[in-house]
Scaffold this motif. Structure first.
Motif, PDB file in Angstrom:
ATOM      1  N   LEU A 101       0.728  -1.257  -0.146  1.00 31.42           N
ATOM      2  CA  LEU A 101      -0.222  -0.135   0.424  1.00 31.42           C
ATOM      3  C   LEU A 101       1.043   1.219  -0.262  1.00 31.42           C
ATOM      4  CD1 LEU A 101      -3.512   0.702   0.162  1.00 31.42           C
ATOM      5  CD2 LEU A 101      -2.533   1.610   2.286  1.00 31.42           C
ATOM      6  N   VAL A 102       0.403   2.271  -0.635  1.00 31.53           N
ATOM      7  CA  VAL A 102       1.438   3.205  -0.954  1.00 31.53           C
ATOM      8  C   VAL A 102       0.454   4.631  -0.527  1.00 31.53           C
ATOM      9  CG1 VAL A 102       3.194   4.807  -1.956  1.00 31.53           C
ATOM     10  CG2 VAL A 102       2.993   2.573  -2.611  1.00 31.53           C
ATOM     11  N   VAL A 103       0.695   5.681  -0.202  1.00 31.01           N
ATOM     12  CA  VAL A 103      -0.076   6.060   1.215  1.00 31.01           C
ATOM     13  C   VAL A 103       0.953   7.339   0.454  1.00 31.01           C
ATOM     14  CG1 VAL A 103      -0.816   7.573   3.045  1.00 31.01           C
ATOM     15  CG2 VAL A 103      -1.118   5.276   2.615  1.00 31.01           C
ATOM     16  N   GLY A 104      -0.022   8.696   0.038  1.00 33.37           N
ATOM     17  CA  GLY A 104       0.704  10.156  -0.041  1.00 33.37           C
ATOM     18  C   GLY A 104       0.642  10.933   0.816  1.00 33.37           C
ATOM     19  N   ILE A 105       1.487  11.667   1.881  1.00 35.10           N
ATOM     20  CA  ILE A 105       1.172  12.660   2.141  1.00 35.10           C
ATOM     21  C   ILE A 105       1.874  13.751   2.308  1.00 35.10           C
ATOM     22  CG2 ILE A 105       1.004  10.804   4.337  1.00 35.10           C
ATOM     23  CD1 ILE A 105       3.522  11.346   5.662  1.00 35.10           C
ATOM     24  N   ALA A 106       1.083  15.427   3.055  1.00 35.28           N
ATOM     25  CA  ALA A 106       2.106  16.089   2.583  1.00 35.28           C
ATOM     26  C   ALA A 106       3.344  16.475   3.075  1.00 35.28           C
ATOM     27  CB  ALA A 106       1.078  17.812   2.800  1.00 35.28           C
ATOM     28  N   ASP A 107       3.669  16.569   4.180  1.00 36.94           N
ATOM     29  CA  ASP A 107       4.865  17.452   4.726  1.00 36.94           C
ATOM     30  C   ASP A 107       5.008  15.763   5.753  1.00 36.94           C
ATOM     31  OD1 ASP A 107       4.460  19.928   4.803  1.00 36.94           O
ATOM     32  OD2 ASP A 107       2.265  19.417   5.576  1.00 36.94           O
ATOM     33  N   ASP A 108       7.219  15.673   5.989  1.00 34.78           N
ATOM     34  CA  ASP A 108       7.599  14.622   6.327  1.00 34.78           C
ATOM     35  C   ASP A 108       6.820  14.771   8.384  1.00 34.78           C
ATOM     36  OD1 ASP A 108       8.667  12.653   7.102  1.00 34.78           O
ATOM     37  OD2 ASP A 108      10.587  12.850   6.058  1.00 34.78           O
ATOM     38  N   VAL A 109       7.469  13.764   9.055  1.00 32.97           N
ATOM     39  CA  VAL A 109       7.807  13.886  10.105  1.00 32.97           C
ATOM     40  C   VAL A 109       8.980  14.610  10.765  1.00 32.97           C
ATOM     41  CG1 VAL A 109       6.010  11.780  10.280  1.00 32.97           C
ATOM     42  CG2 VAL A 109       7.947  11.752  11.163  1.00 32.97           C
ATOM     43  N   ASP A 110       9.158  15.380  12.005  1.00 35.02           N
ATOM     44  CA  ASP A 110      10.109  15.353  12.557  1.00 35.02           C
ATOM     45  C   ASP A 110      10.449  14.645  13.727  1.00 35.02           C
ATOM     46  OD1 ASP A 110       8.393  16.130  14.260  1.00 35.02           O
ATOM     47  OD2 ASP A 110       8.510  18.025  14.839  1.00 35.02           O
ATOM     48  N   ASN A 111      10.195  13.846  13.519  1.00 37.79           N
ATOM     49  CA  ASN A 111      10.702  12.846  15.187  1.00 37.79           C
ATOM     50  C   ASN A 111       9.176  11.883  15.496  1.00 37.79           C
ATOM     51  OD1 ASN A 111      10.899  11.949  17.896  1.00 37.79           O
ATOM     52  ND2 ASN A 111      12.153  13.326  18.224  1.00 37.79           N
ATOM     53  N   LEU A 112       9.732  10.291  15.590  1.00 44.08           N
ATOM     54  CA  LEU A 112       9.303   9.126  15.960  1.00 44.08           C
ATOM     55  C   LEU A 112       8.771   8.666  17.214  1.00 44.08           C
ATOM     56  CD1 LEU A 112      10.175   7.515  12.763  1.00 44.08           C
ATOM     57  CD2 LEU A 112       7.990   8.528  12.476  1.00 44.08           C
ATOM     58  N   ASP A 113       9.992   8.902  17.767  1.00 43.13           N
ATOM     59  CA  ASP A 113       9.227   8.484  20.011  1.00 43.13           C
ATOM     60  C   ASP A 113       7.759   9.230  20.212  1.00 43.13           C
ATOM     61  OD1 ASP A 113       9.248   8.155  21.771  1.00 43.13           O
ATOM     62  OD2 ASP A 113      12.363   8.965  22.007  1.00 43.13           O
ATOM     63  N   PRO A 114       7.032   7.963  20.403  1.00 47.59           N
ATOM     64  CA  PRO A 114       5.493   8.145  20.918  1.00 47.59           C
ATOM     65  C   PRO A 114       5.967   9.426  22.207  1.00 47.59           C
ATOM     66  CG  PRO A 114       6.458   5.864  20.376  1.00 47.59           C
ATOM     67  CD  PRO A 114       7.519   6.310  20.326  1.00 47.59           C
ATOM     68  N   ALA A 115       7.251   8.882  22.780  1.00 45.23           N
ATOM     69  CA  ALA A 115       7.149   9.915  24.132  1.00 45.23           C
ATOM     70  C   ALA A 115       7.561  11.218  23.757  1.00 45.23           C
ATOM     71  CB  ALA A 115       8.027   9.720  25.250  1.00 45.23           C
ATOM     72  N   VAL A 116       7.726  11.754  22.938  1.00 46.27           N
ATOM     73  CA  VAL A 116       8.034  12.807  22.220  1.00 46.27           C
ATOM     74  C   VAL A 116       7.505  13.924  21.448  1.00 46.27           C
ATOM     75  CG1 VAL A 116       9.855  14.224  21.196  1.00 46.27           C
ATOM     76  CG2 VAL A 116      10.763  12.327  23.014  1.00 46.27           C
ATOM     77  N   THR A 117       7.071  12.693  19.991  1.00 41.49           N
ATOM     78  CA  THR A 117       6.051  13.607  19.101  1.00 41.49           C
ATOM     79  C   THR A 117       4.127  14.027  19.505  1.00 41.49           C
ATOM     80  OG1 THR A 117       5.644  13.875  16.594  1.00 41.49           O
ATOM     81  CG2 THR A 117       5.543  11.476  18.293  1.00 41.49           C
ATOM     82  N   MET A 118       3.903  14.752  18.755  1.00 40.98           N
ATOM     83  CA  MET A 118       2.412  15.222  19.114  1.00 40.98           C
ATOM     84  C   MET A 118       1.656  15.580  18.786  1.00 40.98           C
ATOM     85  SD  MET A 118       1.602  15.134  22.792  1.00 40.98           S
ATOM     86  CE  MET A 118       0.482  16.882  22.818  1.00 40.98           C
ATOM     87  N   THR A 119       2.406  14.892  16.510  1.00 45.02           N
ATOM     88  CA  THR A 119       1.937  15.169  15.797  1.00 45.02           C
ATOM     89  C   THR A 119       1.335  14.304  14.576  1.00 45.02           C
ATOM     90  OG1 THR A 119       3.599  14.657  14.132  1.00 45.02           O
ATOM     91  CG2 THR A 119       3.763  17.421  14.817  1.00 45.02           C
ATOM     92  N   ASN A 120      -0.383  14.543  14.307  1.00 43.26           N
ATOM     93  CA  ASN A 120      -1.267  13.401  13.592  1.00 43.26           C
ATOM     94  C   ASN A 120       0.204  12.995  12.530  1.00 43.26           C
ATOM     95  OD1 ASN A 120      -2.939  13.755  15.123  1.00 43.26           O
ATOM     96  ND2 ASN A 120      -4.239  14.137  13.304  1.00 43.26           N
ATOM     97  N   SER A 121       0.973  13.656  11.707  1.00 45.98           N
ATOM     98  CA  SER A 121       1.741  12.920  10.572  1.00 45.98           C
ATOM     99  C   SER A 121       2.617  11.905  11.523  1.00 45.98           C
ATOM    100  CB  SER A 121       2.918  14.145  10.093  1.00 45.98           C
ATOM    101  OG  SER A 121       3.840  14.467  11.203  1.00 45.98           O
ATOM    102  N   SER A 122       3.316  12.536  12.784  1.00 44.24           N
ATOM    103  CA  SER A 122       4.107  11.231  12.746  1.00 44.24           C
ATOM    104  C   SER A 122       3.451  10.229  13.427  1.00 44.24           C
ATOM    105  CB  SER A 122       4.941  12.158  14.387  1.00 44.24           C
ATOM    106  OG  SER A 122       5.663  13.357  14.473  1.00 44.24           O
ATOM    107  N   TRP A 123       2.319   9.960  13.780  1.00 45.10           N
ATOM    108  CA  TRP A 123       1.250   9.107  14.793  1.00 45.10           C
ATOM    109  C   TRP A 123       0.971   7.937  13.476  1.00 45.10           C
ATOM    110  CZ3 TRP A 123      -2.319  11.165  19.034  1.00 45.10           C
ATOM    111  CH2 TRP A 123      -1.425  11.813  20.097  1.00 45.10           C
ATOM    112  N   GLY A 124       0.995   9.203  13.103  1.00 44.80           N
ATOM    113  CA  GLY A 124      -0.105   8.357  10.974  1.00 44.80           C
ATOM    114  C   GLY A 124       1.168   6.844  10.993  1.00 44.80           C
ATOM    115  N   VAL A 125       2.774   7.673  10.872  1.00 47.32           N
ATOM    116  CA  VAL A 125       3.833   6.049  10.743  1.00 47.32           C
ATOM    117  C   VAL A 125       3.699   5.360  11.846  1.00 47.32           C
ATOM    118  CG1 VAL A 125       6.016   6.537   9.910  1.00 47.32           C
ATOM    119  CG2 VAL A 125       4.994   8.049   9.484  1.00 47.32           C
ATOM    120  N   THR A 126       4.072   5.687  13.088  1.00 46.40           N
ATOM    121  CA  THR A 126       4.377   4.409  14.050  1.00 46.40           C
ATOM    122  C   THR A 126       3.038   4.217  14.655  1.00 46.40           C
ATOM    123  OG1 THR A 126       4.854   6.480  15.688  1.00 46.40           O
ATOM    124  CG2 THR A 126       6.349   6.098  14.308  1.00 46.40           C
TER     125      THR A 126
END
Length: 520
Positions: free
Chosen positions: A37-62
C-alpha cells in the motif's frame, strides 16, 4: 528469416508492448503490487518517538508499529482490549490493574510484559515533552507479576482509560536503553526508529521522501494482508492527485477541497467523507483591550458569517460548532446557545460595550492550513460593517506559534483535534487558566467559576455528574464568547477503488488501520 529481419521484428514487438503499457498507465491502472500500500502525505515528520511527538503525521507513521494497553474499537470512541486483556479499577479511581495477554512480542522477539509497561510509562513521565500531559496524576507504576501491572494515581483522573489508547501510551521495548546517550532515555535513537510490538516496523526513512513499513514477523495478532506500507511525502497536492489517478498512490491524504469535488467524478477512485471531532475556531485574546470586554467579544461572534465560511471556504464539508464540545463526543450540548450572523445584533452589542470605533485588530495566521487566509478575509469583510479593520498578519508557522504562546496577538486562527475521547480534551485544555498559551487556552480566557467547574469535573468518575458540570461551564463560556466557535469539519480521504478494509476512527485521523486493510 534472416537475423536482420528477426531483430527488426523483435524491435517492433517491444515497441508495441511499450506502447500498450503506456496506454494502460494513461488509463490509471493499478501499478502498486497487491500486497503493498502506498500512501501520499503532504509533509514529513520531525520525530517518531511516542514519548516526544505530538503530531498526527508522526502518529500516522508509527501508530501501528506499536501496541497499547487498550485501543479504540472500530469507528467508535469506545476502547477495548489490546495488550491488556482485562483490567479493574478501585472504587476511589486511584488504582488501575491491567492483566496483559502473554503472546505479545516486540519486533526483536522479546516479550511484552509488565516490566515493559512500567518502563514505558516511567520513560514517558521522565521525558515530559508533551505526550505525558495525558497522564497528569500517575504516581507510580508497578509490575505486580510478569503479566500484571498496577498504576497508582495521586488524584482520580476519569479519562485515564481513554488516554491509554493515544499514541503517547505506545509500549516501547526497554532495550532502547542500550541506545541511551547522555541520559536521554534513547530519544535520539527512537526519533528515527521504532521498537514496538505492532503489526509493522519501520524499515527505512528517507527524509522528505518516504517511510517504509514492513511486517513485524513476531507480531502476536493476525498477520496482515499488506506486507509493505510505503508512506510517501508528496508536498504538492496537484502531484499527489496525479500520482493517485495514475495508480502510483493507493491513498492520497490532505487534498484541497476543490480537488475533492473534481475527483468525485473519477471512476478510478473513491472520495470518502467521514464525521470527525476536528474543529476550527478564532482565538480572541481576552487579556488585551478591547477583547477583554465581553460585549465586544459577543459582537464579533454575531458579526461572523458562519454559513458563508462553510459554503465558501469549506465547500459545505463542515458544520457550525455548537458549544465547545463537538457533536459525537459525550458531553456535547445540542441545545446550547449558538451565535449566528446577525449584523444588527452585533451593532447593538458593540454600542453596549462602549468600545469606540474605528479600530484595528490584527489577525494572526500561517500557511499551515489553506483555509486560514480566506477565513480571515471573511472576517475582514464582515467586521468592516462594525467599523473594525482586520489587518492580516501572515507569519511562518513556528513564529506564529511563538506569538500565540506569548499572547502577542489580537485575533488568531487554529485547529484542534482531541488526543483521547473525553470532553477534558476541550473543556480543561481550552478554558483552565493554568493552560494559557500553547498548552491549550489560546484565548487567555480566565473565569474563576469555570476554573472551579472544569477542575471538579476532571476528578469525578461518574459520567452523568461530569456531563452536568461540564454543561454548566459551557453555558458560561458561550455567554462570554472567548473564542469564535467556527466549524466542526468532516474528514475527507481519497482511495483507489481496489483498496478495501479502511475504517475511519474519529480519534485516529490519518492513522490508517493498515493491518486490517487489503487490495483486490
Amino acid at each position: 528469416m534472416s537475423s536482420t529481419r528477426s531483430r527488426l521484428w523483435l524491435v517492433l514487438a517491444l515497441t508495441a508492448l511499450l506502447a500498450f503499457s503506456a496506454v494502460l498507465g494513461a488509463c490509471g491502472g493499478p501499478k502498486v503490487p497487491k500486497d503493498t500500500l502506498v500512501v501520499g502525505i503532504a509533509d514529513d515528520v520531525d520525530n517518531l518517538d511516542p514519548a516526544v511527538t505530538m503530531t498526527n503525521s508522526s502518529w500516522g507513521v508509527t501508530y501501528w508499529c506499536y501496541e497499547r494497553l487498550v485501543d479504540y474499537k472500530g469507528s467508535t470512541t469506545e476502547v477495548g482490549p489490546a495488550l491488556a486483556k482485562s483490567w479493574t479499577v478501585s472504587p476511589d479511581g486511584l488504582e488501575w490493574v491491567f492483566v496483559l495477554r502473554d503472546n505479545a512480542k516486540f519486533d526483536d522477539g522479546s516479550k511484552v510484559n509488565a516490566a515493559a509497561v512500567k518502563f514505558t510509562f516511567e520513560r514517558l513521565l521522565a521525558i515530559a515533552k508533551g505526550p505525558n500531559d495525558a497522564f497528569p496524576t500517575v504516581e507510580t507504576i508497578d509490575a505486580v507479576s510478569e503479566y500484571e501491572v498496577k498504576f497508582v494515581l495521586n488524584d482520580p483522573f476519569p479519562p485515564f482509560l481513554y488516554a491509554l489508547a493515544n499514541n503517547g501510551a505506545s509500549i516501547v521495548n526497554p532495550k532502547v536503553m542500550a541506545q541511551e546517550k547522555s541520559g536521554d532515555w534513547g530519544q535520539a535513537y527512537l526519533s528515527a526508529k521504532t521498537m514496538g510490538s505492532g503489526p509493522y516496523k519501520l524499515a527505512e526513512w528517507v527524509k522528505d521522501s518516504h517511510h517504509k513499513l514492513v511486517l513485524n514477523t513476531n507480531y502476536g495478532g493476525t498477520a496482515p494482508s499488506l506486507k509493505t506500507v510505503m508512506i510517501k511525502i508528496v508536498k504538492d497536492p496537484s502531484a499527489r492527485r496525479l500520482q493517485l489517478e495514475k495508480g502510483d498512490l493507493d491513498i492520497a491524504a490532505e487534498l484541497p477541497l476543490d480537488m475533492l469535488k473534481q475527483l468525485e467524478k473519477s471512476d478510478q477512485v473513491n472520495v470518502r467523507t467521514y464525521p470527525s471531532l476536528s474543529v476550527s475556531y478564532v482565538y480572541l485574546n481576552c487579556q488585551r483591550a478591547p477583547l477583554n470586554n465581553v460585549k465586544f467579544r459577543q459582537a464579533l461572534s454575531y458579526a461572523t458569517d458562519y454559513a458563508g465560511i462553510i459554503s465558501g471556504v469549506y465547500l459545505g464539508r463542515a458544520t457550525q460548532m455548537r458549544g465547545p464540545v463537538p457533536n459525537g463526543m459525550w458531553g456535547h450540548q445540542k441545545d446550547i446557545r449558538q451565535y449566528s450572523y446577525l449584523l444588527e445584533e452585533a451593532k447593538a452589542l458593540l454600542a453596549e460595550s462602549e468600545v469606540k470605533t474605528p479600530l484595528t485588530l490584527r489577525y494572526l495566521y500561517a500557511d499551515r492550513d489553506p483555509n486560514w487566509e480566506p477565513i480571515g478575509l471573511s472576517l475582514q469583510s464582515t467586521f468592516k460593517e462594525l467599523g473594525i479593520t482586520v489587518e492580516m498578519q501572515k507569519l511562518a508557522y513556528a513564529t506564529m506559534r511563538e506569538n500565540l504562546d506569548k499572547g502577542e496577538f489580537d485575533l488568531a486562527i487554529g485547529n484542534w483535534t482531541p488526543d483521547f475521547a473525553d470532553p477534558y480534551m476541550f473543556m480543561n485544555y481550552w478554558f483552565q487558566t493554568n493552560n494559557w498559551g500553547l498548552a491549550g487556552n489560546r484565548s487567555f480566557y480566565g473565569n474563576a467559576q469555570v476554573d472551579t467547574l472544569v477542575r471538579q469535573a476532571a476528578r469525578i468518575t461518574d459520567q452523568a455528574e461530569r456531563t452536568n458540570i461540564y454543561a454548566h461551564a459551557q453555558e458560561i463560556i458561550m455567554d462570554e464568547a472567548p473564542y469564535i466557535f467556527l466549524v466542526q469539519k468532516s474528514y475527507d480521504l481519497v482511495l483507489r477503488k481496489n483498496v478495501e478494509g479502511f475504517v475511519c476512527n474519529p480519534m485516529l485521523l490519518d492513522m490508517f488501520n493498515f493491518h486490517q486493510m487489503s487490495k483486490k
